[in-house]
Motif scaffolding. Structure first.
Motif: not given
Length: 620
Positions: A102-103, A128-130, A136, A139-140
């Motif tokens: 996710k980062d 844990q990404v939309t 979204r 920050d994704e």
């Protein structure tokens, strides 16, 4: 020291923990703090399958050649770890750094087969990404798709920000440069997507609206953003000799599906098989030079320590310098006791001679893919293989010491009759008879063993059969049972085995292959109810899919069993693969007329791929 994302306790209680720890031979190690872009290259299936995929090795090597990019790998967690990660809220991580996906800046997902679509959602969800791109946040990560199934991206378009149409070696660097520029300027997510949409091979689904007719067919696809183009054109490598290729491919710690060095000899295909999507979308044919292949083979064997090397292409027999390459490999590999794998060979005297040198005759089998049991049907599909070719190949193989033959067929192809279905076992019986007629008793290496396998025909986009109706699950099974019943009547039935695939999965594959954006809600429904690993029969839940189809109001017959009108607009028509729709329609008519189209080296058929200005089209 690198800290693993999973505790020792978890690793000791899951199957094959080596799937998740990284540190394989030739793994790229970089300082994540020293790069500008972090790219997670994801394969939506288990490590054992994904590590065998050449495309990921190529992109991994390509991106990591840049000092400002760190490309890391992600595979779908197996069902045991999937359960633990959800229970303990462990985010999905990359193998190289073990950092949370996710980062990252990008999540790139390759779409290799339709039945992996629920695993795409698994990857995003565990990261844990939309799931839906429209929801979204800034920050994704940017979620990007590519691969063969992206030639109809519409069923999964709602989950992706960008699709890359074509071969990754051409525009990836350009896209990453635009991302860096946008990031430096403080640009928004939408602004980057607009920049990406200016690249001819990039498709941003959010920038297009689909308008339907009253009968639910597509009326038009309309750009809703000034940066979106009227269509998207695939991009390909023209000089296949100069393109980057991994000289230090990754070597897994555990046994995977194809645990060997892979040497890609060419890309594209000269054959005009009317059922084959890959042969169409990867045109034109482009070859690597003999000297380049010699260098790559020698280098990869040194840098990996692998004990086998495989030649990769859609039709290896069509490589212009195959004899010279094989002679080199035999000499190179002989002293090292390295095996040579030769898939996709057309069975002729040369191929059999080569295989006799590189295979253990007692353990190997000869493989044919006639695809159909009668010559009429092979003409319909333009297979370019006669019964005489098949029988001659088998006769030479039997005389050379082989006694095992594998035959692959497809059931349910356009215009197929009961006679065509019966022809499958008729051909098997002829081959069995040929063995006993050809090989004297004293020279037989046991009895003849013929294994016939049938898959069920799925019409695919960008093929002449994209207009064809598909059989129902019952129709498929009726055809398979007919073959099985006929087998029991054959004189040589004890020498013949017959296998067939699951029909319900084939029908779902057909639904997803030619579907539109309306199917996203169906895929999402299945995933949210626990469906993953649909490509694995032990996990596929047919009842759940039928429930999802009903709850999301999907008419399966509309997408699967209906014959398309010739002027219908398809969900994928906005993509330009080079091969024109007029050519495909002409081949659709040729199929019904049982007219054979010569291969590209024999005669140019004017498919449109010459517009790229490279490969065999350029030579012609």
């Amino acid at each position: 020291m690198r800290k693993l994302a999973l505790s020792d306790e978890i690793l000791l209680n899951i199957e094959k923990p080596a799937r998740y720890i990284g540190n394989e031979v030739n793994m790229v190690v970089k300082d994540p703090e020293s790069v500008d872009i972090r790219y997670a290259m994801c394969f939506p299936d288990v490590y054992d399958i994904g590590m065998s995929h050449l495309g990921i090795q190529i992109i991994y090597d390509l991106l990591n050649k840049r000092d400002d990019v760190y490309c890391e790998r992600v595979y779908s967690p197996w069902v045991d770890l999937d359960k633990i990660m959800r229970e303990k809220n462990i985010p999905l991580f990359a193998l190289e750094s073990q950092d949370s996906v996710k980062d990252f800046d990008f999540i790139g997902i390759t779409l290799q087969y339709e039945m992996c679509y629920t695993n795409i959602l698994q990857l995003l969800d565990l990261s844990q990404v939309t799931l839906l791109s429209k929801d979204r946040g800034e920050d994704e990560p940017i979620v990007m798709g590519g691969g063969p199934c992206s030639y109809n991206p519409e069923p999964v378009a709602d989950f992706f920000d960008i699709f890359y149409m074509g071969e990754g070696e051409t525009e990836f660097y350009h896209l990453l440069d635009l991302y860096k520029e946008n990031k430096k300027n403080g640009g928004t997510r939408k602004e980057f997507l607009e920049m990406a949409a200016e690249i001819p091979c990039m498709y941003v689904p959010a920038f297009y609206d689909v308008i339907y007719n009253e009968d639910c067919t597509i009326k038009e696809m309309v750009p809703n953003n000034p940066h979106a183009k009227g269509g998207v054109r695939k991009d390909i490598v023209l000089d296949f000799d100069k393109v980057e290729y991994p000289e230090k491919p990754l070597v897994p710690f555990i046994k995977v599906t194809q645990d060997r060095c892979v040497l890609e000899v060419q890309r594209g295909c000269i054959r005009e098989c009317r059922f084959c999507q890959a042969g169409s979308v990867y045109k034109p044919l482009r070859e690597k030079s003999l000297e380049k292949l010699k260098y790559l083979a020698t280098t990869m064997l040194k840098t990996t320590g692998q004990e086998e090397i495989s030649l990769s292409s859609l039709s290896t027999s069509d490589y212009s310098h195959l004899k010279e390459l094989i002679d080199f490999l035999i000499e190179e590999c002989k002293s090292r006791h390295i095996n040579i794998s030769l898939p996709s060979l057309r069975i002729d005297a040369f191929s059999l001679d080569v295989m006799s040198k590189v295979q253990d005759v007692k353990k190997s089998s000869i493989t044919f893919a006639p695809e159909a049991g009668t010559q009429r049907m092979r003409n319909v599909i333009n297979k370019g293989l006669t019964e005489e070719d098949i029988l001659n190949g088998c006769e030479q193989a039997f005389k050379g010491g082989w006694n095992k033959v594998k035959l692959y067929f497809m059931l349910g192809q356009p215009t197929e009759t009961n006679d065509d279905v019966d022809g499958i076992m008729d051909l098997c019986e002829k081959i069995a008879e040929l063995y006993y007629e050809t090989v004297p008793k004293e020279k037989r290496n046991g009895k003849c063993q013929i294994t016939a396998s049938t898959s069920f025909f799925v019409p695919k986009p960008f093929t002449p059969f994209q207009w064809a109706p598909m059989c129902t699950s019952k129709d498929f099974l009726d055809k398979a049972r007919r073959i099985n019943d006929k087998l029991k009547t054959l004189l040589n039935r004890k020498s013949i085995k017959y296998h067939w695939h699951e029909s319900d999965i084939s029908v779902l594959e057909g639904l997803l292959a030619r579907g539109d954006r309306k199917l996203a809600k169906t895929i999402l429904y299945v995933y949210e109810k626990g469906g993953i690993y649909d490509a694995w029969s032990e996990f596929h839940n047919e009842e759940l899919w039928q429930e999802a189809i009903k709850e999301t109001n999907i008419d399966v017959d509309f997408y699967v069993t209906r014959e398309r009108k010739e002027d219908e607009i398809f969900p994928w028509d906005f993509i330009d693969t080079g091969v024109t729709k007029n050519f495909l329609l002409r081949e659709w008519h040729n199929a019904h007329n049982e007219t054979v189209t010569p291969n590209c080296r024999m005669k140019c058929s004017g498919c449109g791929a010459a517009s790229f200005g490279g490969g065999i089209c350029h030579e012609n």
